[in-house]
Scaffold this motif. Structure first.
Motif, PDB file in Angstrom:
ATOM      1  N   GLY A   1     -49.135  22.548  15.023  1.00 36.47           N
ATOM      2  CA  GLY A   1     -49.631  23.909  15.133  1.00 36.47           C
ATOM      3  C   GLY A   1     -50.690  24.034  16.203  1.00 36.47           C
ATOM      4  O   GLY A   1     -51.213  23.039  16.717  1.00 36.47           O
TER       5      GLY A   1
ATOM      6  N   LEU B   1     -54.340  26.081  16.802  1.00 40.78           N
ATOM      7  CA  LEU B   1     -55.427  26.784  16.127  1.00 40.78           C
ATOM      8  C   LEU B   1     -56.356  27.367  17.185  1.00 40.78           C
ATOM      9  O   LEU B   1     -56.741  26.667  18.131  1.00 40.78           O
ATOM     10  CB  LEU B   1     -56.205  25.822  15.234  1.00 40.78           C
ATOM     11  CG  LEU B   1     -57.490  26.356  14.594  1.00 40.78           C
ATOM     12  CD1 LEU B   1     -57.161  27.361  13.490  1.00 40.78           C
ATOM     13  CD2 LEU B   1     -58.325  25.206  14.036  1.00 40.78           C
TER      14      LEU B   1
ATOM     15  N   HIS C   1     -52.380  29.583  14.339  1.00 40.95           N
ATOM     16  CA  HIS C   1     -53.384  29.879  13.318  1.00 40.95           C
ATOM     17  C   HIS C   1     -54.662  30.394  13.989  1.00 40.95           C
ATOM     18  O   HIS C   1     -54.993  29.995  15.103  1.00 40.95           O
ATOM     19  CB  HIS C   1     -53.728  28.628  12.505  1.00 40.95           C
ATOM     20  CG  HIS C   1     -52.542  27.917  11.942  1.00 40.95           C
ATOM     21  ND1 HIS C   1     -51.791  28.433  10.904  1.00 40.95           N
ATOM     22  CD2 HIS C   1     -51.966  26.736  12.276  1.00 40.95           C
ATOM     23  CE1 HIS C   1     -50.820  27.593  10.612  1.00 40.95           C
ATOM     24  NE2 HIS C   1     -50.899  26.559  11.433  1.00 40.95           N
TER      25      HIS C   1
ATOM     26  N   ALA D   1     -61.055  23.585   9.963  1.00 39.07           N
ATOM     27  CA  ALA D   1     -59.719  23.898   9.459  1.00 39.07           C
ATOM     28  C   ALA D   1     -59.210  22.806   8.518  1.00 39.07           C
ATOM     29  O   ALA D   1     -58.606  23.094   7.473  1.00 39.07           O
ATOM     30  CB  ALA D   1     -58.753  24.072  10.629  1.00 39.07           C
TER      31      ALA D   1
ATOM     32  N   LEU E   1     -54.261  28.027   6.224  1.00 37.79           N
ATOM     33  CA  LEU E   1     -54.775  28.568   7.479  1.00 37.79           C
ATOM     34  C   LEU E   1     -54.085  29.894   7.768  1.00 37.79           C
ATOM     35  O   LEU E   1     -52.868  30.004   7.664  1.00 37.79           O
ATOM     36  CB  LEU E   1     -54.528  27.588   8.633  1.00 37.79           C
ATOM     37  CG  LEU E   1     -55.245  26.244   8.536  1.00 37.79           C
ATOM     38  CD1 LEU E   1     -54.898  25.390   9.755  1.00 37.79           C
ATOM     39  CD2 LEU E   1     -56.753  26.438   8.435  1.00 37.79           C
TER      40      LEU E   1
ATOM     41  N   ALA F   1     -52.642  33.210   9.843  1.00 37.91           N
ATOM     42  CA  ALA F   1     -51.882  33.395  11.073  1.00 37.91           C
ATOM     43  C   ALA F   1     -52.447  34.522  11.936  1.00 37.91           C
ATOM     44  O   ALA F   1     -51.944  34.774  13.022  1.00 37.91           O
ATOM     45  CB  ALA F   1     -50.422  33.705  10.735  1.00 37.91           C
TER      46      ALA F   1
ATOM     47  N   THR G   1     -54.639  36.192  14.554  1.00 40.38           N
ATOM     48  CA  THR G   1     -55.456  35.820  15.719  1.00 40.38           C
ATOM     49  C   THR G   1     -56.060  37.054  16.376  1.00 40.38           C
ATOM     50  O   THR G   1     -56.376  37.040  17.565  1.00 40.38           O
ATOM     51  CB  THR G   1     -54.635  35.027  16.747  1.00 40.38           C
ATOM     52  OG1 THR G   1     -53.521  35.826  17.193  1.00 40.38           O
ATOM     53  CG2 THR G   1     -54.112  33.729  16.151  1.00 40.38           C
TER      54      THR G   1
END
Length: 225
Positions: free
Chosen positions: A59, A61, A91, A190, A200, A202, A204
């Motif tokens: 992923g 972040l 995330h 995180a 976490l 999604a 943003t």
């Protein structure tokens, strides 16, 4: 688990953080004028130096602020573009969580049950959030917001905002007066959340807390009736 972490709420930074809470590589640039230019090459170097490819990531972040309009957008747009191109989950996490991650151990050691983290919002104001200490990591209990330093509660205050306005705060922690959010600490925050069983998010969406100074011009006024 392996996360690529980005934050541009203050400095431009990138990091690779494992699910075991290990920072495998990091990059930080203090130049606040070149966020958009430095992040993508930094990500490429981080992956290359570790012999990794995008397919190794679980992923991306990104720190969602609060932060200034232009710099914050650079990190979020870069993270969105990379996650889309690489087809990996994206995330978002508030950038002040990174400062809280750094300050928590010191706050607990000093016997502070709650503390503030502050970054510079310019115009003689700070971005702030209030956290409670705990063995499983700090927890957000107030904010985020933007305010003049003297308007904040008399709690220990960590971060560059506290360093800049120490004379206007009740309890600035001076040894943390230069601390700013970084991608490394964001990733560790995180991991702590995941260890507590928290997913976490999604989302943003950027936390600007202040509109851009640039405005779309209105219709031209006619000079003659």
């Amino acid at each position: 688990m392996l996360l690529l972490c980005l934050d541009s709420s203050a400095v431009a930074s990138a990091a690779l953080v494992s699910g075991a809470g290990e920072v495998l590589g990091s990059f930080t640039s203090p130049d606040t004028r070149s966020h958009a230019e430095v992040l993508a090459p930094a990500v490429q170097r981080l992956l290359t130096d570790r012999g990794l490819a995008a397919t190794d990531l679980d992923g991306v972040l990104v720190g969602t602020g609060p932060g200034p309009f232009t710099g914050l957008r650079a990190g979020i747009v870069t993270a969105r573009a990379l996650a889309f191109a690489w087809d990996v989950p994206l995330h978002g996490l508030m950038s002040l969580e990174a400062l809280a991650q750094d300050a928590d151990r010191a706050a607990r050691g000093a016997g502070h049950p709650e503390f503030l983290v502050l970054t510079d919002a310019r115009r003689r104001e700070v971005y702030w959030a209030r956290f409670a200490t705990g063995q499983d990591g700090p927890r957000l209990v107030g904010g985020p917001g933007v305010a003049a330093a003297e308007q904040l509660p008399a709690l220990p205050a960590y971060g560059r905002g506290a360093g800049l306005y120490a004379d206007r705060l009740a309890r600035p922690v001076r040894e943390f007066g230069e601390a700013q959010p970084t991608a490394s600490s964001l990733g560790l925050a995180a991991v702590r959340r995941l260890d507590r069983g928290e997913a976490l998010g999604a989302d943003t969406t950027p936390l600007y807390l202040r509109e851009s100074d640039a405005k779309v011009p209105g219709a031209r006024k006619r000079a003659l009736a």
